[in-house]
Design a protein around this motif. Structure first.
Motif, short mmCIF file in Angstrom:
data_model
loop_
_atom_site.label_atom_id
_atom_site.label_comp_id
_atom_site.label_asym_id
_atom_site.label_seq_id
_atom_site.Cartn_x
_atom_site.Cartn_y
_atom_site.Cartn_z
N HIS A 80 0.84 -1.20 0.00
CA HIS A 80 0.00 0.00 0.00
C HIS A 80 0.87 1.24 0.00
CE1 HIS A 80 -3.58 -2.39 0.66
NE2 HIS A 80 -2.93 -3.04 1.63
N ARG A 84 2.20 4.51 1.22
CA ARG A 84 2.29 5.18 2.52
C ARG A 84 2.12 6.68 2.30
NH1 ARG A 84 7.75 1.99 4.23
NH2 ARG A 84 6.79 -0.02 4.65
N SER A 85 1.72 7.37 3.35
CA SER A 85 1.52 8.82 3.21
C SER A 85 2.86 9.50 2.94
CB SER A 85 0.88 9.39 4.47
OG SER A 85 1.72 9.20 5.57
N GLY A 86 2.89 10.33 1.94
CA GLY A 86 4.10 11.06 1.58
C GLY A 86 5.11 10.23 0.81
N GLU A 87 4.74 9.02 0.37
CA GLU A 87 5.65 8.15 -0.36
C GLU A 87 5.43 8.31 -1.86
OE1 GLU A 87 7.04 3.50 -0.16
OE2 GLU A 87 4.92 3.93 0.07
N SER A 88 6.53 8.38 -2.59
CA SER A 88 6.41 8.49 -4.04
C SER A 88 6.08 7.13 -4.65
CB SER A 88 7.71 9.01 -4.65
OG SER A 88 8.72 8.05 -4.51
N GLN A 89 5.57 7.15 -5.86
CA GLN A 89 5.23 5.89 -6.53
C GLN A 89 6.48 5.10 -6.89
OE1 GLN A 89 2.56 6.77 -9.73
NE2 GLN A 89 0.81 6.99 -8.36
#
Length: 68
Positions: free
Chosen positions: A8, A10-15
């Protein structure tokens, strides 16, 4: 069938980092190597012969490293 689970975002995570985590998970689970090995039928005698060759190579590499 082999299940990997899910990855999934995560918040603030780049693709890109998400994709990197997914790839690591796939490699660690060994799915690709299993698929490659099961792509063609290999008889038990052939499998034993291949494993024996691998063991010989491992032993040679180990003895070579020990002598250095």
């Amino acid at each position: 069938m082999i299940k990997l689970g899910s990855v999934h975002l995560r918040s603030g995570e780049s693709q890109d980092s998400l994709l990197k985590r997914f790839r690591k998970k796939v490699v660690k689970s060994g799915v690709l190597s299993t698929i490659r090995n099961k792509r063609w039928f290999i008889s038990k005698s052939e499998t034993r012969r291949m494993e024996k060759k691998k063991a010989i190579r491992r032993m040679k590499r180990k003895s070579f490293k020990d002598t250095e």
